[in-house]
Design a protein around this motif. Structure first.
Motif, PDB file in Angstrom:
ATOM      1  N   HIS A 186      16.591  36.930  77.265  1.00  0.00           N
ATOM      2  CA  HIS A 186      16.974  36.064  76.177  1.00  0.00           C
ATOM      3  C   HIS A 186      15.835  35.350  75.660  1.00  0.00           C
ATOM      4  CE1 HIS A 186      21.384  36.468  75.721  1.00  0.00           C
ATOM      5  NE2 HIS A 186      21.292  36.481  76.850  1.00  0.00           N
ATOM      6  N   ILE A 187      15.552  35.249  74.389  1.00  0.00           N
ATOM      7  CA  ILE A 187      14.637  34.362  73.772  1.00  0.00           C
ATOM      8  C   ILE A 187      15.047  33.076  73.425  1.00  0.00           C
ATOM      9  CG2 ILE A 187      13.018  34.393  71.733  1.00  0.00           C
ATOM     10  CD1 ILE A 187      12.605  36.822  73.647  1.00  0.00           C
ATOM     11  N   PRO A 188      14.401  31.924  73.931  1.00  0.00           N
ATOM     12  CA  PRO A 188      14.847  30.459  73.886  1.00  0.00           C
ATOM     13  C   PRO A 188      15.255  30.415  72.218  1.00  0.00           C
ATOM     14  CG  PRO A 188      12.761  30.808  74.989  1.00  0.00           C
ATOM     15  CD  PRO A 188      12.970  32.164  74.669  1.00  0.00           C
ATOM     16  N   ASP A 209      12.436  45.244  76.353  1.00  0.00           N
ATOM     17  CA  ASP A 209      13.808  44.966  76.710  1.00  0.00           C
ATOM     18  C   ASP A 209      14.063  43.448  76.532  1.00  0.00           C
ATOM     19  OD1 ASP A 209      16.348  45.342  77.763  1.00  0.00           O
ATOM     20  OD2 ASP A 209      15.710  45.353  79.724  1.00  0.00           O
ATOM     21  N   ILE A 210      14.462  43.029  75.015  1.00  0.00           N
ATOM     22  CA  ILE A 210      14.975  41.769  75.163  1.00  0.00           C
ATOM     23  C   ILE A 210      16.360  41.699  74.564  1.00  0.00           C
ATOM     24  CG2 ILE A 210      12.553  40.859  74.849  1.00  0.00           C
ATOM     25  CD1 ILE A 210      12.968  40.760  71.944  1.00  0.00           C
ATOM     26  N   VAL A 211      16.788  40.479  74.305  1.00  0.00           N
ATOM     27  CA  VAL A 211      18.120  40.389  73.603  1.00  0.00           C
ATOM     28  C   VAL A 211      17.780  40.326  72.085  1.00  0.00           C
ATOM     29  CG1 VAL A 211      20.359  39.109  73.364  1.00  0.00           C
ATOM     30  CG2 VAL A 211      19.253  39.513  75.540  1.00  0.00           C
ATOM     31  N   TYR A 212      18.046  41.393  71.018  1.00  0.00           N
ATOM     32  CA  TYR A 212      17.473  41.392  69.796  1.00  0.00           C
ATOM     33  C   TYR A 212      18.137  40.575  68.690  1.00  0.00           C
ATOM     34  CZ  TYR A 212      13.744  44.402  70.722  1.00  0.00           C
ATOM     35  OH  TYR A 212      12.362  45.023  71.548  1.00  0.00           O
ATOM     36  N   GLU A 213      19.435  40.019  69.490  1.00  0.00           N
ATOM     37  CA  GLU A 213      20.443  39.064  68.797  1.00  0.00           C
ATOM     38  C   GLU A 213      19.808  37.817  68.727  1.00  0.00           C
ATOM     39  OE1 GLU A 213      21.563  41.452  70.816  1.00  0.00           O
ATOM     40  OE2 GLU A 213      22.711  42.479  69.553  1.00  0.00           O
ATOM     41  N   ASP A 214      18.855  37.468  69.554  1.00  0.00           N
ATOM     42  CA  ASP A 214      18.286  36.204  69.388  1.00  0.00           C
ATOM     43  C   ASP A 214      16.979  36.011  68.489  1.00  0.00           C
ATOM     44  OD1 ASP A 214      19.533  35.573  71.993  1.00  0.00           O
ATOM     45  OD2 ASP A 214      18.172  35.987  73.376  1.00  0.00           O
ATOM     46  N   MET A 215      16.804  37.025  67.887  1.00  0.00           N
ATOM     47  CA  MET A 215      15.913  36.739  66.697  1.00  0.00           C
ATOM     48  C   MET A 215      16.764  36.129  65.549  1.00  0.00           C
ATOM     49  SD  MET A 215      13.706  40.506  66.397  1.00  0.00           S
ATOM     50  CE  MET A 215      12.578  40.961  67.446  1.00  0.00           C
ATOM     51  N   GLY A 218      14.388  32.213  60.123  1.00  0.00           N
ATOM     52  CA  GLY A 218      13.010  31.466  60.215  1.00  0.00           C
ATOM     53  C   GLY A 218      12.179  31.598  61.368  1.00  0.00           C
ATOM     54  N   MET A 219      12.592  32.641  62.116  1.00  0.00           N
ATOM     55  CA  MET A 219      11.515  33.096  63.002  1.00  0.00           C
ATOM     56  C   MET A 219      10.515  33.962  62.580  1.00  0.00           C
ATOM     57  SD  MET A 219      12.539  34.923  66.741  1.00  0.00           S
ATOM     58  CE  MET A 219      13.432  33.679  67.302  1.00  0.00           C
ATOM     59  N   THR A 220       9.154  33.828  62.995  1.00  0.00           N
ATOM     60  CA  THR A 220       8.121  34.717  62.725  1.00  0.00           C
ATOM     61  C   THR A 220       7.990  35.533  63.737  1.00  0.00           C
ATOM     62  OG1 THR A 220       7.031  33.050  61.230  1.00  0.00           O
ATOM     63  CG2 THR A 220       5.591  34.827  61.876  1.00  0.00           C
ATOM     64  N   VAL A 221       7.901  36.960  63.520  1.00  0.00           N
ATOM     65  CA  VAL A 221       7.806  37.979  64.806  1.00  0.00           C
ATOM     66  C   VAL A 221       6.637  38.890  64.449  1.00  0.00           C
ATOM     67  CG1 VAL A 221       9.062  39.916  65.800  1.00  0.00           C
ATOM     68  CG2 VAL A 221      10.400  37.959  64.714  1.00  0.00           C
ATOM     69  N   CYS A 222       6.018  38.825  65.688  1.00  0.00           N
ATOM     70  CA  CYS A 222       4.421  39.526  65.496  1.00  0.00           C
ATOM     71  C   CYS A 222       4.407  40.515  66.846  1.00  0.00           C
ATOM     72  CB  CYS A 222       3.249  38.399  65.805  1.00  0.00           C
ATOM     73  SG  CYS A 222       3.597  36.868  64.654  1.00  0.00           S
ATOM     74  N   LEU A 234       9.207  45.489  65.660  1.00  0.00           N
ATOM     75  CA  LEU A 234       9.171  44.728  64.177  1.00  0.00           C
ATOM     76  C   LEU A 234      10.153  45.263  63.293  1.00  0.00           C
ATOM     77  CD1 LEU A 234       5.155  44.776  63.483  1.00  0.00           C
ATOM     78  CD2 LEU A 234       6.739  42.923  64.140  1.00  0.00           C
ATOM     79  N   LEU A 235      10.626  46.490  63.447  1.00  0.00           N
ATOM     80  CA  LEU A 235      11.743  46.952  62.754  1.00  0.00           C
ATOM     81  C   LEU A 235      13.107  46.308  63.019  1.00  0.00           C
ATOM     82  CD1 LEU A 235      11.151  50.793  62.923  1.00  0.00           C
ATOM     83  CD2 LEU A 235      11.020  49.396  60.721  1.00  0.00           C
ATOM     84  N   GLU A 236      13.294  45.868  64.252  1.00  0.00           N
ATOM     85  CA  GLU A 236      14.373  45.048  64.514  1.00  0.00           C
ATOM     86  C   GLU A 236      14.341  43.681  63.787  1.00  0.00           C
ATOM     87  OE1 GLU A 236      17.169  45.290  66.434  1.00  0.00           O
ATOM     88  OE2 GLU A 236      16.805  47.010  67.695  1.00  0.00           O
ATOM     89  N   ALA A 237      13.221  43.048  63.736  1.00  0.00           N
ATOM     90  CA  ALA A 237      12.897  41.719  63.091  1.00  0.00           C
ATOM     91  C   ALA A 237      12.960  41.973  61.552  1.00  0.00           C
ATOM     92  CB  ALA A 237      11.556  41.419  63.220  1.00  0.00           C
ATOM     93  N   LYS A 238      12.612  43.326  60.894  1.00  0.00           N
ATOM     94  CA  LYS A 238      12.711  43.512  59.573  1.00  0.00           C
ATOM     95  C   LYS A 238      14.127  43.774  59.274  1.00  0.00           C
ATOM     96  CE  LYS A 238      11.166  46.824  56.034  1.00  0.00           C
ATOM     97  NZ  LYS A 238      10.442  48.176  55.918  1.00  0.00           N
ATOM     98  N   GLU A 239      15.059  44.161  60.183  1.00  0.00           N
ATOM     99  CA  GLU A 239      16.345  44.356  59.738  1.00  0.00           C
ATOM    100  C   GLU A 239      17.045  43.134  59.612  1.00  0.00           C
ATOM    101  OE1 GLU A 239      18.063  46.979  62.630  1.00  0.00           O
ATOM    102  OE2 GLU A 239      16.949  48.722  61.865  1.00  0.00           O
ATOM    103  N   LYS A 240      16.578  42.230  60.083  1.00  0.00           N
ATOM    104  CA  LYS A 240      17.315  41.062  60.184  1.00  0.00           C
ATOM    105  C   LYS A 240      16.552  39.871  59.139  1.00  0.00           C
ATOM    106  CE  LYS A 240      18.435  40.682  64.983  1.00  0.00           C
ATOM    107  NZ  LYS A 240      18.413  42.197  65.246  1.00  0.00           N
ATOM    108  N   GLY A 241      15.777  40.427  58.158  1.00  0.00           N
ATOM    109  CA  GLY A 241      15.094  40.018  57.081  1.00  0.00           C
ATOM    110  C   GLY A 241      14.027  38.746  57.765  1.00  0.00           C
ATOM    111  N   LEU A 242      13.485  38.884  58.666  1.00  0.00           N
ATOM    112  CA  LEU A 242      12.386  37.932  59.423  1.00  0.00           C
ATOM    113  C   LEU A 242      10.994  38.318  58.887  1.00  0.00           C
ATOM    114  CD1 LEU A 242      13.684  37.597  62.941  1.00  0.00           C
ATOM    115  CD2 LEU A 242      14.378  36.220  60.953  1.00  0.00           C
ATOM    116  N   ARG A 243      10.386  37.327  58.852  1.00  0.00           N
ATOM    117  CA  ARG A 243       8.680  37.578  58.439  1.00  0.00           C
ATOM    118  C   ARG A 243       8.006  38.211  59.596  1.00  0.00           C
ATOM    119  NH1 ARG A 243       4.534  33.641  55.865  1.00  0.00           N
ATOM    120  NH2 ARG A 243       3.153  35.066  54.951  1.00  0.00           N
ATOM    121  N   THR A 244       7.209  39.418  59.353  1.00  0.00           N
ATOM    122  CA  THR A 244       6.730  39.894  60.264  1.00  0.00           C
ATOM    123  C   THR A 244       5.188  40.106  60.106  1.00  0.00           C
ATOM    124  OG1 THR A 244       6.987  42.294  59.219  1.00  0.00           O
ATOM    125  CG2 THR A 244       8.569  41.481  61.054  1.00  0.00           C
TER     126      THR A 244
END
Length: 285
Positions: A186-188, A209-215, A218-222, A234-244
């Motif tokens: 899990h991501i904090p 291997d993380i829990v991608y629902e934790d993205m 407002g989170m920036t993903v790199c 990054l595609l997981e973050a993109k699908e959630k509309g996050l900045r990458t």
């Protein structure tokens, strides 16, 4: 004076290294600047690094990039190490300084410039880094120096993960926290910046291997993977509309620093960026 047929040599030592695209931007930069220099992509297997460094000394290389798995080992074969690289315990760029073979780490500096150019807030924020290798250490130290509040390290090797957290706690003003990576981690919830600094995705389409629902919003993903614009992470973050931010952006920025260390001239950053955009068919900035 007669015509000179001699060229200067730079390149990268690593294993695997065939997918490393640094040559694309560095060679474009050398050519644009009119510098007679060639960039070589060289496989150096584990156990052969000392001989490779001795070889670059003997052949009078202008400098060399160091990539996995050699960023930590190379320190013992150099004459001088920058203070930040010493704290990180990792070098990714070797160059000559006053007749000595010196080591610097531009990974974290390249990463930091990418997100600073993107106006991502850093001071007082919380970052989570997946991995504890050379890139992770470089990014963690640079973020700490830039005013990040907390760096949480998630890593499968507990000793390495805790060691990086200890570096942050003892050698910077930031707080270092270690979380063991067990199964889908899990991501904090309060994470502001999430960074994949593992090699997962470099040679395949796998993702950490993380829990991608934790993205969360407002989170920036790199991602630091340097050979593709869109990793599965990054595609997981993109699908959630996050900045990458991708590893190609970081690569251009750290490559510009290396160019300047090797040549003593300002890097043609636009040329380097355009070369990478053409290579990958994407717009980086």
């Amino acid at each position: 004076m007669g015509k000179s047929y001699q060229k200067q040599w730079t390149g990268v030592f690593g294993d695997p290294v065939d997918d490393n695209p640094t040559v694309v931007m560095e060679q474009a930069a050398f050519d644009a600047a009119g510098i007679p220099m060639e960039y070589l992509t060289i496989q150096v297997k584990k156990g052969d690094l000392e001989a490779a460094v001795q070889g670059m000394r003997a052949m009078n290389f202008t400098g060399i990039n160091i990539t996995m798995p050699h960023k930590g080992e190379v320190l013992q074969y150099l004459d001088e190490i920058s203070e930040s690289a010493r704290i990180m315990g990792a070098v990714n760029t070797v160059y000559w300084k006053n007749g000595k073979l010196a080591g610097e780490n531009t990974d974290g500096k390249g990463f930091l410039k990418s997100i600073q150019d993107g106006e991502v807030p850093i001071k007082g924020k919380k970052a989570v880094i997946l991995g504890a290798g050379g890139a992770a250490r470089a990014i963690a130290v640079e973020l700490a120096d830039a005013g990040i509040k907390t760096v949480t390290v998630i890593n499968k090797n507990k000793a390495h993960g805790q060691a990086l957290a200890d570096i942050i706690n003892t050698k910077t003003n930031a707080e270092g926290v270690f979380i063991p990576w067990e199964n889908s981690v899990h991501i904090p919830e309060d994470t502001d910046i999430l960074i994949n600094a593992t090699p997962v995705g470099f040679t395949d389409d796998k993702k950490p291997d993380i829990v991608y629902e934790d993205m969360k919003a407002g989170m920036t993903v790199c991602d630091v993977i340097p050979n593709k614009a869109w990793t599965g992470f990054l595609l997981e973050a993109k699908e959630k509309g996050l900045r990458t931010f991708n590893g190609l952006q970081m690569l251009v920025n750290q490559g510009a620093i290396a160019f300047e260390l090797w040549t003593g001239e300002p890097a043609p950053v636009d040329v380097m960026r355009e070369a990478m955009e053409k290579e990958y068919g994407v717009e980086l900035f």
